[in-house]
Design an enzyme around this catalytic site. Structure first.
Site, PDB file in Angstrom:
ATOM      1  N   ASN A  21      35.837 -62.589  40.271  1.00 26.15           N
ATOM      2  CA  ASN A  21      34.835 -63.386  38.395  1.00 26.15           C
ATOM      3  C   ASN A  21      35.243 -64.651  38.779  1.00 26.15           C
ATOM      4  OD1 ASN A  21      34.550 -64.811  35.984  1.00 26.15           O
ATOM      5  ND2 ASN A  21      34.261 -63.254  35.117  1.00 26.15           N
ATOM      6  N   GLY A  23      34.124 -67.177  37.566  1.00 24.22           N
ATOM      7  CA  GLY A  23      34.059 -67.871  35.965  1.00 24.22           C
ATOM      8  C   GLY A  23      35.444 -68.293  36.521  1.00 24.22           C
ATOM      9  N   LYS A  24      36.305 -66.999  36.160  1.00 22.85           N
ATOM     10  CA  LYS A  24      37.868 -67.397  35.627  1.00 22.85           C
ATOM     11  C   LYS A  24      38.279 -68.152  36.607  1.00 22.85           C
ATOM     12  CE  LYS A  24      37.579 -62.077  33.758  1.00 22.85           C
ATOM     13  NZ  LYS A  24      39.394 -60.918  34.203  1.00 22.85           N
ATOM     14  N   GLU A  51      40.331 -50.715  40.680  1.00 29.94           N
ATOM     15  CA  GLU A  51      40.059 -50.096  39.326  1.00 29.94           C
ATOM     16  C   GLU A  51      40.820 -50.295  38.013  1.00 29.94           C
ATOM     17  OE1 GLU A  51      38.405 -45.835  37.141  1.00 29.94           O
ATOM     18  OE2 GLU A  51      39.065 -46.060  39.266  1.00 29.94           O
ATOM     19  N   ASP A  80      43.708 -60.596  32.690  1.00 34.94           N
ATOM     20  CA  ASP A  80      42.341 -59.337  32.419  1.00 34.94           C
ATOM     21  C   ASP A  80      42.180 -60.810  31.014  1.00 34.94           C
ATOM     22  OD1 ASP A  80      40.993 -57.083  33.114  1.00 34.94           O
ATOM     23  OD2 ASP A  80      42.064 -56.736  31.023  1.00 34.94           O
ATOM     24  N   ARG A 192      42.656 -68.375  27.513  1.00 30.60           N
ATOM     25  CA  ARG A 192      43.338 -68.732  28.935  1.00 30.60           C
ATOM     26  C   ARG A 192      44.383 -69.740  29.016  1.00 30.60           C
ATOM     27  NH1 ARG A 192      38.813 -67.794  30.948  1.00 30.60           N
ATOM     28  NH2 ARG A 192      38.875 -65.624  31.189  1.00 30.60           N
TER      29      ARG A 192
HETATM   30  P1  IMP Z   1      37.627 -58.921  33.748  1.00 35.53           P
HETATM   31  O1  IMP Z   1      38.868 -58.987  33.033  1.00 35.53           O
HETATM   32  O2  IMP Z   1      37.762 -59.199  35.143  1.00 35.53           O
HETATM   33  O3  IMP Z   1      37.742 -57.223  32.903  1.00 35.53           O
HETATM   34  O4  IMP Z   1      36.305 -59.282  32.811  1.00 35.53           O
HETATM   35  C1  IMP Z   1      36.373 -60.130  31.514  1.00 35.53           C
HETATM   36  C2  IMP Z   1      35.324 -60.186  30.743  1.00 35.53           C
HETATM   37  O5  IMP Z   1      35.647 -60.837  29.671  1.00 35.53           O
HETATM   38  C3  IMP Z   1      34.470 -60.911  31.653  1.00 35.53           C
HETATM   39  O6  IMP Z   1      33.398 -60.743  32.411  1.00 35.53           O
HETATM   40  C4  IMP Z   1      33.824 -61.851  31.256  1.00 35.53           C
HETATM   41  O7  IMP Z   1      32.522 -61.452  30.243  1.00 35.53           O
HETATM   42  C5  IMP Z   1      34.504 -61.603  29.125  1.00 35.53           C
HETATM   43  N1  IMP Z   1      35.620 -63.214  29.398  1.00 35.53           N
HETATM   44  C6  IMP Z   1      37.016 -63.631  29.547  1.00 35.53           C
HETATM   45  N2  IMP Z   1      37.598 -64.231  29.166  1.00 35.53           N
HETATM   46  C7  IMP Z   1      35.961 -64.907  28.986  1.00 35.53           C
HETATM   47  C8  IMP Z   1      35.827 -66.668  28.176  1.00 35.53           C
HETATM   48  O8  IMP Z   1      36.288 -67.440  28.852  1.00 35.53           O
HETATM   49  N3  IMP Z   1      34.753 -67.013  28.128  1.00 35.53           N
HETATM   50  C9  IMP Z   1      33.580 -65.959  27.938  1.00 35.53           C
HETATM   51  N4  IMP Z   1      33.783 -64.004  28.239  1.00 35.53           N
HETATM   52  C10 IMP Z   1      34.810 -64.183  28.864  1.00 35.53           C
END
Ligand code: IMP
Length: 206
Positions: A21, A23-24, A51, A80, A192
């Site tokens: 991701n 953004g993360k 997965e 996560d 985070r």
């Molecule tokens: P995963 O942890 O890869 O399952 O994805 C977590 C999802 O939660 C992300 O794709 C975002 O849609 C949402 N998410 C997690 N952290 C944030 C944040 O800081 N801002 C906005 N959305 C977030």
């Protein structure tokens, strides 16, 4: 009562951020910047995206960090995270990314949150973001931390900063959405950042 086991310290010079991701990845790279650690991404190492079979944020963070650390042979840090909406009994929660579908359309995901709240006939707009961070080593050891931030949802979403559900979330005590505020402000207060400061205290600080 047993004393908590001491946390393992991170003594290396580099780690992988086990996320696909963007953004993360950007946020975690910025959070790690002051520690002089060389950061590479799962994509740079050609690591597949495991997965997410866990039923909690912590379980999914652990499986992602362990998969990356074991495959690459260097420590890996995963996140996560997701949005838990009170009026939807905590949904989308661990399914936050999946609500955006294969096109990763978070406009559609935020519209679904609004629609499902309306369908339930609730005016409750309370929600919180949760982040579970896991630092895993190639020998299978790992340390995990969880941070959260509470706030209120607003529709239509506002702002084009951040990622995911940022434009519809106003953290308590502020009046801008995460999508409107400067990244540095979000990074000081976010779920985070809160998980990250526990990680730093336990594993990085000297
Ligand atoms: P995963 O942890 O890869 O399952 O994805 C977590 C999802 O939660 C992300 O794709 C975002 O849609 C949402 N998410 C997690 N952290 C944030 C944040 O800081 N801002 C906005 N959305 C977030």
């Amino acid at each position: 009562m047993c004393a908590a086991a001491p946390r393992r310290r991170f003594t290396g010079t580099g780690l992988i951020v086990a996320t696909h991701n963007a953004g993360k990845l950007r946020e975690i790279v910025e959070l790690l910047a002051p520690y002089g650690i060389h950061v590479s991404s799962a994509a740079e190492h050609g690591l597949p995206e495991p997965e997410e079979t866990g039923t909690t944020f912590l379980a999914n963070a652990e499986l992602k960090a362990l998969a990356a650390a074991l495959a690459a042979g260097v420590p890996a840090l995963s996140d996560d995270s997701g949005l838990a909406v009170d009026g939807l009994d905590g949904a989308p929660g661990i399914y936050s990314a999946r609500w955006a579908g294969p096109a990763k359309d978070f406009g559609a995901a935020m519209a679904r949150v609004e629609r499902e709240l309306d369908e339930r006939g609730t005016t409750n707009r309370r929600a919180h973001f949760i982040s579970a961070l896991t630092l895993a080593w190639p020998d299978g050891h790992y340390e995990s931390f969880e941070g959260r931030i509470s706030g209120t949802l607003t529709f239509p979403p506002r702002g084009d900063r951040g990622f995911g559900y940022d434009p519809c979330f106003i953290p308590d005590g502020l009046n801008q959405t995460f999508g409107e505020m400067h990244e540095a402000t979000k990074h000081r207060i976010s779920h985070r950042a809160r998980a990250f400061s526990q990680l730093v205290e336990a594993c990085f600080a000297s």
